[in-house]
Design a protein around this motif. Structure first.
Motif, short mmCIF file in Angstrom:
data_model
loop_
_atom_site.label_atom_id
_atom_site.label_comp_id
_atom_site.label_asym_id
_atom_site.label_seq_id
_atom_site.Cartn_x
_atom_site.Cartn_y
_atom_site.Cartn_z
N PRO A 122 0.81 -1.23 0.00
CA PRO A 122 0.00 0.00 0.00
C PRO A 122 0.84 1.28 0.00
N PHE A 123 1.93 1.32 0.75
CA PHE A 123 2.74 2.53 0.79
C PHE A 123 3.39 2.80 -0.56
N ALA A 124 3.79 1.76 -1.25
CA ALA A 124 4.38 1.93 -2.59
C ALA A 124 3.37 2.58 -3.53
N VAL A 141 6.75 -0.45 -10.67
CA VAL A 141 7.81 -1.45 -10.81
C VAL A 141 7.88 -1.86 -12.27
N THR A 142 9.07 -1.74 -12.87
CA THR A 142 9.24 -2.08 -14.28
C THR A 142 10.02 -3.37 -14.49
N GLU A 143 10.72 -3.82 -13.46
CA GLU A 143 11.46 -5.09 -13.52
C GLU A 143 11.60 -5.61 -12.10
N MET A 151 14.20 7.85 0.48
CA MET A 151 14.48 6.67 1.29
C MET A 151 13.37 5.64 1.15
N ALA A 152 12.13 6.10 1.15
CA ALA A 152 11.00 5.17 1.02
C ALA A 152 11.00 4.48 -0.35
N PHE A 153 11.32 5.23 -1.38
CA PHE A 153 11.41 4.68 -2.74
C PHE A 153 12.45 3.56 -2.77
#
Length: 121
Positions: free
Chosen positions: A2-4, A11-13, A42-44
């Motif tokens: 959920p945070f993402a 997400v590509t790979e 940082m979260a990324f």
């Protein structure tokens, strides 16, 4: 994650050997001066490393959690900038994995470098 979704991670790979994703910096992810907040970067990085750790966990493991994280901020990412992050495993063991994530803008300019340690639950 959920945070993402909240930060807009795409997400590509995603393989056990490499996780790549992108985030576009928007006003809600910025600090004063319309620059990406350090916590955003940082979260990324943490999200990408967590995906990698999850893909490498033993079959019966419940999941993984970050137990250590360190980030060097190398450049400014203004609101509207599309960032690309690449997480690579430094070491993958049965209980702990270490991931290094580079974050760059689309011009390949270094924005941040992060190292996280993930514990298998």
């Amino acid at each position: 994650m959920p945070f993402a979704r909240l930060i807009g991670l795409e997400v590509t790979e995603a393989t056990p050997e490499k996780v790549v994703g992108a985030v576009t910096v928007r006003a809600e992810l910025c600090t004063i001066g319309e620059s990406a907040h350090g916590g955003t970067l940082m979260a990324f990085a943490d999200c990408l490393a967590a995906i990698g750790a999850h893909l490498n966990r033993p079959e019966r493991a419940a999941g993984t959690i970050t137990i250590e994280s360190k980030t060097n901020f190398l450049g400014r990412a203004a609101s509207g900038t599309r960032l690309v992050g690449t997480a690579l495993p430094v070491s993958v063991g049965r209980r702990v994995s270490v991931w290094q994530t580079t974050i760059e803008d689309e011009a390949k300019r270094a924005i941040a470098l992060s190292v996280q340690t993930q514990l298998v639950l």
